[in-house]
Structure formats: structure tokens, C-alpha cells
Design a protein around this motif. Structure first.
Motif, PDB file in Angstrom:
ATOM      1  N   GLN A  54      -5.158  -0.702   1.696  1.00 29.46           N
ATOM      2  CA  GLN A  54      -5.418  -2.050   1.212  1.00 29.46           C
ATOM      3  C   GLN A  54      -4.324  -2.455   0.235  1.00 29.46           C
ATOM      4  O   GLN A  54      -3.735  -1.615  -0.451  1.00 29.46           O
ATOM      5  CB  GLN A  54      -6.816  -2.193   0.611  1.00 29.46           C
ATOM      6  N   LYS A  55      -4.078  -3.720   0.226  1.00 28.33           N
ATOM      7  CA  LYS A  55      -3.016  -4.306  -0.584  1.00 28.33           C
ATOM      8  C   LYS A  55      -3.179  -3.916  -2.060  1.00 28.33           C
ATOM      9  O   LYS A  55      -4.268  -3.998  -2.615  1.00 28.33           O
ATOM     10  CB  LYS A  55      -3.087  -5.823  -0.433  1.00 28.33           C
ATOM     11  N   PHE A  70       0.880  -1.164   0.000  1.00 32.15           N
ATOM     12  CA  PHE A  70       0.000   0.000   0.000  1.00 32.15           C
ATOM     13  C   PHE A  70       0.915   1.211   0.000  1.00 32.15           C
ATOM     14  O   PHE A  70       1.865   1.278   0.784  1.00 32.15           O
ATOM     15  CB  PHE A  70      -0.891   0.027   1.245  1.00 32.15           C
ATOM     16  N   GLY A 100      -8.525   3.687  -4.080  1.00 33.44           N
ATOM     17  CA  GLY A 100      -9.135   2.509  -3.482  1.00 33.44           C
ATOM     18  C   GLY A 100     -10.599   2.772  -3.151  1.00 33.44           C
ATOM     19  O   GLY A 100     -10.995   3.904  -2.880  1.00 33.44           O
ATOM     20  N   PHE A 153      -7.775   4.492   4.556  1.00 30.75           N
ATOM     21  CA  PHE A 153      -7.995   3.053   4.471  1.00 30.75           C
ATOM     22  C   PHE A 153      -6.919   2.457   3.569  1.00 30.75           C
ATOM     23  O   PHE A 153      -6.841   2.793   2.386  1.00 30.75           O
ATOM     24  CB  PHE A 153      -9.394   2.753   3.926  1.00 30.75           C
ATOM     25  N   THR A 171      -4.757  -7.162   5.059  1.00 27.06           N
ATOM     26  CA  THR A 171      -6.169  -6.945   4.753  1.00 27.06           C
ATOM     27  C   THR A 171      -6.427  -5.443   4.811  1.00 27.06           C
ATOM     28  O   THR A 171      -5.513  -4.677   5.110  1.00 27.06           O
ATOM     29  CB  THR A 171      -7.052  -7.709   5.768  1.00 27.06           C
ATOM     30  N   VAL A 172      -7.636  -5.030   4.543  1.00 30.60           N
ATOM     31  CA  VAL A 172      -7.952  -3.601   4.625  1.00 30.60           C
ATOM     32  C   VAL A 172      -7.711  -3.145   6.060  1.00 30.60           C
ATOM     33  O   VAL A 172      -8.171  -3.761   7.017  1.00 30.60           O
ATOM     34  CB  VAL A 172      -9.408  -3.323   4.218  1.00 30.60           C
ATOM     35  N   THR A 173      -6.947  -2.081   6.196  1.00 41.69           N
ATOM     36  CA  THR A 173      -6.525  -1.597   7.504  1.00 41.69           C
ATOM     37  C   THR A 173      -6.836  -0.113   7.615  1.00 41.69           C
ATOM     38  O   THR A 173      -6.440   0.667   6.760  1.00 41.69           O
ATOM     39  CB  THR A 173      -5.007  -1.818   7.683  1.00 41.69           C
ATOM     40  N   THR A 174      -7.544   0.262   8.670  1.00 46.10           N
ATOM     41  CA  THR A 174      -7.833   1.670   8.908  1.00 46.10           C
ATOM     42  C   THR A 174      -6.658   2.293   9.634  1.00 46.10           C
ATOM     43  O   THR A 174      -6.257   1.825  10.698  1.00 46.10           O
ATOM     44  CB  THR A 174      -9.104   1.842   9.755  1.00 46.10           C
ATOM     45  N   ARG A 211      -4.755  -4.693  13.559  1.00 46.53           N
ATOM     46  CA  ARG A 211      -4.153  -5.027  12.260  1.00 46.53           C
ATOM     47  C   ARG A 211      -2.941  -4.159  11.952  1.00 46.53           C
ATOM     48  O   ARG A 211      -2.195  -4.417  11.021  1.00 46.53           O
ATOM     49  CB  ARG A 211      -5.184  -4.914  11.149  1.00 46.53           C
TER      50      ARG A 211
END
Length: 118
Positions: free
Chosen positions: A64-65, A2, A85, A62, A45-48, A23
Motif C-alpha cells: 500500500q502507498k 511502497f 501496514g 500486501f 491502491t492496496v495491492t496483493t 492491479r
């Protein structure tokens, strides 16, 4: 990876990157140069993420990969923007849609709609 590219309009020299949950457990620091920065990490994974400025302002991103995102962190009176994203784009659309909310009831209705839709 990311990748986050950004601009800090008020000349902040440090931005702490913290996770909203487990995360992203280890905070990191971004050091903008002439108001610009690029920062990256490898999310599972999606990480805030929360971008925290020295004056206490906090802005979400946010991660994300495989996504490259852009942020513009405003001076005190400016508007934060984030893109890149589906989650950042959706959040930005929500922020734009609430610009004219002038009462608590309008703000709550906008937030409820955003949560229900997304």
C-alpha cells in the motif's frame, strides 16, 4: 512508494513478484544479495503481491502507498513473517494464531474468523 525490505534465509537468488489481480499486471524480479533485498514500486491502491521462489514456494505481501514492509522468507522448515501496514500486520497475526491448528476443522474455523473479522 511502497518499500519491501526482506531476508531470504535459504539463499535463494531470485524472487519473482507477481500480482494477485490486474492491479499489478507486470511481474518483476528481485535479486537478493547475501540473502537481503529492498524492492519498491508505486501502487495506486492496496495491492496483493505474491513472492514466488524458484522452488515453487509462494508468499503473500500486501502493498500500500506510503508503507514500508519487512519480510523474512524462511528456509523450507521455517516460518514466513511479514510486517508493515495494517494488512500485513493483520495477516501475520492470523498466521500466528493458527500455529496450533491441527485439524482441517480448526483451520477452516480460523480462516472463517479471519475473513469475517478482516
Amino acid at each position: 512508494m511502497f518499500v519491501l525490505n526482506g531476508t531470504v534465509q535459504d539463499g535463494s537468488d531470485t524472487i519473482v513478484v507477481a500480482g494477485f489481480d490486474s492491479r499489478f499486471e507486470n511481474p518483476d524480479t528481485i535479486f537478493p544479495v547475501n540473502g537481503k533485498f529492498t524492492w519498491s514500486f508505486r501502487p495506486d491502491t492496496v495491492t496483493t503481491l505474491l513472492l514466488i521462489l524458484a522452488d515453487g514456494r509462494v508468499y503473500p505481501v500486501f502493498a500500500q502507498k506510503g508503507v514500508e514492509s519487512q519480510v523474512v522468507i524462511p528456509a523450507d522448515t521455517g516460518r514466513y513473517s511479514v510486517s508493515g501496514g495494517i494488512f500485513n500486520d493483520s495477516y501475520q497475526s492470523f498466521c500466528v494464531s493458527t500455529v496450533n491448528d491441527s485439524t482441517l476443522e480448526q483451520a477452516v474455523a480460523s480462516l472463517d474468523s479471519f475473513i469475517t473479522r478482516d
